[in-house]
Design an enzyme around this catalytic site. Structure first.
Site, PDB file in Angstrom:
ATOM      1  N   ASP A  11       0.833  -1.208   0.000  1.00  0.00           N
ATOM      2  CA  ASP A  11       0.000   0.000   0.000  1.00  0.00           C
ATOM      3  C   ASP A  11       0.868   1.259   0.000  1.00  0.00           C
ATOM      4  O   ASP A  11       2.007   1.252   0.462  1.00  0.00           O
ATOM      5  CB  ASP A  11      -0.905  -0.021   1.238  1.00  0.00           C
TER       6      ASP A  11
ATOM      7  N   HIS B  91       1.945   3.499  -9.076  1.00  0.00           N
ATOM      8  CA  HIS B  91       1.743   2.065  -9.318  1.00  0.00           C
ATOM      9  C   HIS B  91       2.902   1.487 -10.135  1.00  0.00           C
ATOM     10  O   HIS B  91       3.343   0.370  -9.898  1.00  0.00           O
ATOM     11  CB  HIS B  91       0.412   1.828 -10.033  1.00  0.00           C
TER      12      HIS B  91
ATOM     13  N   SER C  25      -7.557  -5.345  -4.697  1.00  0.00           N
ATOM     14  CA  SER C  25      -8.666  -5.891  -3.918  1.00  0.00           C
ATOM     15  C   SER C  25      -9.955  -5.846  -4.740  1.00  0.00           C
ATOM     16  O   SER C  25     -10.045  -5.135  -5.745  1.00  0.00           O
ATOM     17  CB  SER C  25      -8.848  -5.094  -2.622  1.00  0.00           C
TER      18      SER C  25
ATOM     19  N   ARG D  59     -12.359   2.137  -8.013  1.00  0.00           N
ATOM     20  CA  ARG D  59     -11.520   3.323  -8.268  1.00  0.00           C
ATOM     21  C   ARG D  59     -11.848   3.908  -9.647  1.00  0.00           C
ATOM     22  O   ARG D  59     -12.477   3.241 -10.472  1.00  0.00           O
ATOM     23  CB  ARG D  59     -10.048   2.922  -8.177  1.00  0.00           C
TER      24      ARG D  59
ATOM     25  N   LEU E 266       9.822 -21.361  -4.177  1.00  0.00           N
ATOM     26  CA  LEU E 266       8.954 -20.284  -3.692  1.00  0.00           C
ATOM     27  C   LEU E 266       7.575 -20.417  -4.323  1.00  0.00           C
ATOM     28  O   LEU E 266       7.462 -20.652  -5.527  1.00  0.00           O
ATOM     29  CB  LEU E 266       9.539 -18.916  -4.090  1.00  0.00           C
TER      30      LEU E 266
END
Ligand code: IPE
Ligand code: IPE
Ligand code: MG
Length: 242
Positions: free
Chosen positions: A14, A31, A59, A65, A125
């Site tokens: 964030d 971004h 999200s 947005r 990973l």
């Protein structure tokens, strides 16, 4: 190297917008800088011995947005999935996605499916990208599927346990996060992994995501290493065991 490394690290990335605004730039530039930061840090996280990394990238609520910002984010995801993930994948990472992908552009959904099909079972990973993700949405969807299975006689209502419920969530194949890092200074979960974070250690830093680097990662891991995880139990003073 930090001792007692989390097996599963979750990050709420964030602060991109505020990072950009502070520089007189449009939010979209934040971004972009955030995507760069991710490229740089992902390898370092794997090198720490962390096995699962879940990233909150978009999200369910972020669909609300302005269209211009959503479009810019879609372009970044497209680019990330097409190019930026390749190096990680070559270095033995498996790529997974959680969240409702149905609202994403068709080509992005296709890229997700392609990555998932490539995954080898024994990855060093597991990178789990939360896209279109909402914790309540995930639990609701899981509960619906479970109800269907009860109705179909596949499972009885009496045999539903916490483990059964977990197995109906998008994260069924992954352990719960040990540590959550949220950048950007807000101290909230914003609908991220609500079920899974029952006993997760929380670490909040004011650093905006585009500025996240190995130093901040190290600070968070050091803080985690000193946490005393009790899971509601009491430890024996002398032996330090439960
Ligand atoms: C996180 O940064 C990225 C996404 C939610 C997609 P924000 O865009 O929320 O940045 P701030 O919190 O407004 O600074
Ligand atoms: C959480 O950040 C979602 C992601 C980082 C992808 P938000 O910026 O959307 O959360 P709120 O609105 O501050 O709670
Ligand atoms: Mg934000």
């Amino acid at each position: 190297m930090t001792q007692n490394v989390p097996q599963h690290l979750a990050i709420i990335m964030d602060g991109n917008g505020r990072w950009a605004t502070a520089r007189g730039l449009p939010r979209e530039a934040g971004h972009k800088a955030g995507a760069e930061a991710l490229k740089k840090i992902a390898r370092a996280i794997a090198d720490k011995g962390i096995k699962y990394l879940t990233l909150y990238a978009f999200s369910k609520e972020n669909w609300n947005r302005p269209q211009k910002e959503v479009d810019a984010l879609m372009n970044l995801f497209r680019q990330y999935l097409k190019e930026d993930l390749t190096d990680l994948s070559k270095q033995n990472a498996a790529i997974h996605f959680i969240g409702d992908r149905t609202r994403f552009p068709a080509d992005i959904q296709q890229q997700m499916a392609t990555w998932e099909a490539k995954n080898a079972p024994h990855a060093q990973l597991h990178l789990i990208l939360a896209l279109g993700y909402g914790g309540r949405d995930e639990i609701t969807t899981g509960a619906k599927r479970l109800a269907e299975d009860v109705k179909a006689g596949i499972i009885s209502a009496e045999s539903i346990t916490e483990d059964v419920m977990s197995s109906y969530l998008a994260t069924a194949d992954f352990p719960d996060p040990d540590l959550l890092i949220r950048t950007g200074g807000e101290c909230r979960l914003s609908n991220f992994l609500l079920w899974q974070m029952a006993y997760t250690e929380l670490y909040f830093t004011p650093v905006f995501w585009p500025d996240f680097d190995e130093k901040v990662l190290e600070e968070a891991l050091t803080a985690y290493a000193t946490r005393d995880r009790r899971f509601g139990r009491v430890k024996d003073n002398e032996t330090g065991t439960f």
